[in-house]
Design an enzyme around this catalytic site. Structure first.
Site, PDB file in Angstrom:
ATOM      1  N   ARG A 160       8.001   4.559  -5.782  1.00 47.67           N
ATOM      2  CA  ARG A 160       7.962   4.072  -4.400  1.00 47.67           C
ATOM      3  C   ARG A 160       6.824   4.732  -3.643  1.00 47.67           C
ATOM      4  O   ARG A 160       6.384   5.832  -3.974  1.00 47.67           O
ATOM      5  CB  ARG A 160       9.303   4.350  -3.694  1.00 47.67           C
ATOM      6  CG  ARG A 160      10.464   3.590  -4.319  1.00 47.67           C
ATOM      7  CD  ARG A 160      10.295   2.087  -4.098  1.00 47.67           C
ATOM      8  NE  ARG A 160      11.225   1.297  -4.875  1.00 47.67           N
ATOM      9  CZ  ARG A 160      10.884   0.491  -5.875  1.00 47.67           C
ATOM     10  NH1 ARG A 160       9.634   0.384  -6.259  1.00 47.67           N
ATOM     11  NH2 ARG A 160      11.791  -0.224  -6.503  1.00 47.67           N
ATOM     12  N   CYS A 161       6.388   4.056  -2.606  1.00 46.66           N
ATOM     13  CA  CYS A 161       5.294   4.499  -1.751  1.00 46.66           C
ATOM     14  C   CYS A 161       5.527   5.949  -1.319  1.00 46.66           C
ATOM     15  O   CYS A 161       6.652   6.287  -0.941  1.00 46.66           O
ATOM     16  CB  CYS A 161       5.216   3.584  -0.533  1.00 46.66           C
ATOM     17  SG  CYS A 161       3.854   3.927   0.568  1.00 46.66           S
ATOM     18  N   PRO A 162       4.526   6.791  -1.450  1.00 50.36           N
ATOM     19  CA  PRO A 162       3.111   6.545  -1.744  1.00 50.36           C
ATOM     20  C   PRO A 162       2.720   6.790  -3.199  1.00 50.36           C
ATOM     21  O   PRO A 162       1.541   6.781  -3.529  1.00 50.36           O
ATOM     22  CB  PRO A 162       2.411   7.562  -0.845  1.00 50.36           C
ATOM     23  CG  PRO A 162       3.316   8.763  -0.915  1.00 50.36           C
ATOM     24  CD  PRO A 162       4.728   8.168  -0.960  1.00 50.36           C
ATOM     25  N   ASP A 165       7.065  -1.958  -6.404  1.00 51.52           N
ATOM     26  CA  ASP A 165       7.241  -1.611  -4.991  1.00 51.52           C
ATOM     27  C   ASP A 165       6.485  -2.642  -4.150  1.00 51.52           C
ATOM     28  O   ASP A 165       5.271  -2.787  -4.294  1.00 51.52           O
ATOM     29  CB  ASP A 165       6.697  -0.215  -4.731  1.00 51.52           C
ATOM     30  CG  ASP A 165       6.896   0.245  -3.295  1.00 51.52           C
ATOM     31  OD1 ASP A 165       7.379  -0.556  -2.464  1.00 51.52           O
ATOM     32  OD2 ASP A 165       6.566   1.406  -3.004  1.00 51.52           O
ATOM     33  N   SER A 167       5.379  -2.584  -1.265  1.00 55.22           N
ATOM     34  CA  SER A 167       4.290  -2.033  -0.451  1.00 55.22           C
ATOM     35  C   SER A 167       2.960  -2.017  -1.206  1.00 55.22           C
ATOM     36  O   SER A 167       1.903  -1.964  -0.583  1.00 55.22           O
ATOM     37  CB  SER A 167       4.637  -0.634   0.053  1.00 55.22           C
ATOM     38  OG  SER A 167       4.659   0.285  -1.005  1.00 55.22           O
TER      39      SER A 167
END
Length: 81
Positions: free
Chosen positions: A18-20, A45, A47
């Site tokens: 997941r981000c980042p 993800d 993002s």
């Protein structure tokens, strides 16, 4: 999967991250590559659909191709200078 993705010089599996983390891993991997080499990134993800194209623009790399209609997403990045 597009034929473009089959010819990647390097691969990075960011599925489950997941981000980042995905963009951080892309940045680290691209640093070790020679100019003109390509990196196939697989991620799930959402993002990344925003972050990876932005990373490429900001760092002067080329986003050669992307598949972002559904996860897992795939991105082919060519390292710039």
């Amino acid at each position: 999967m597009s034929a473009l993705f089959c010819d990647a010089t390097h691969e990075l599996d960011a599925i489950g991250l997941r981000c980042p983390e995905p963009v951080m891993m892309v940045r680290k991997k691209v640093r070790l590559m020679a100019q003109g080499e390509t990196l196939l990134v697989s991620a799930d993800d959402p993002s990344t659909t925003r972050d990876i194209p932005s990373f490429c623009r900001f760092m002067d790399h080329t986003l050669v191709a992307s598949e972002t209609e559904q996860a897992p997403y795939r991105y082919l990045i060519r390292k710039g200078q």
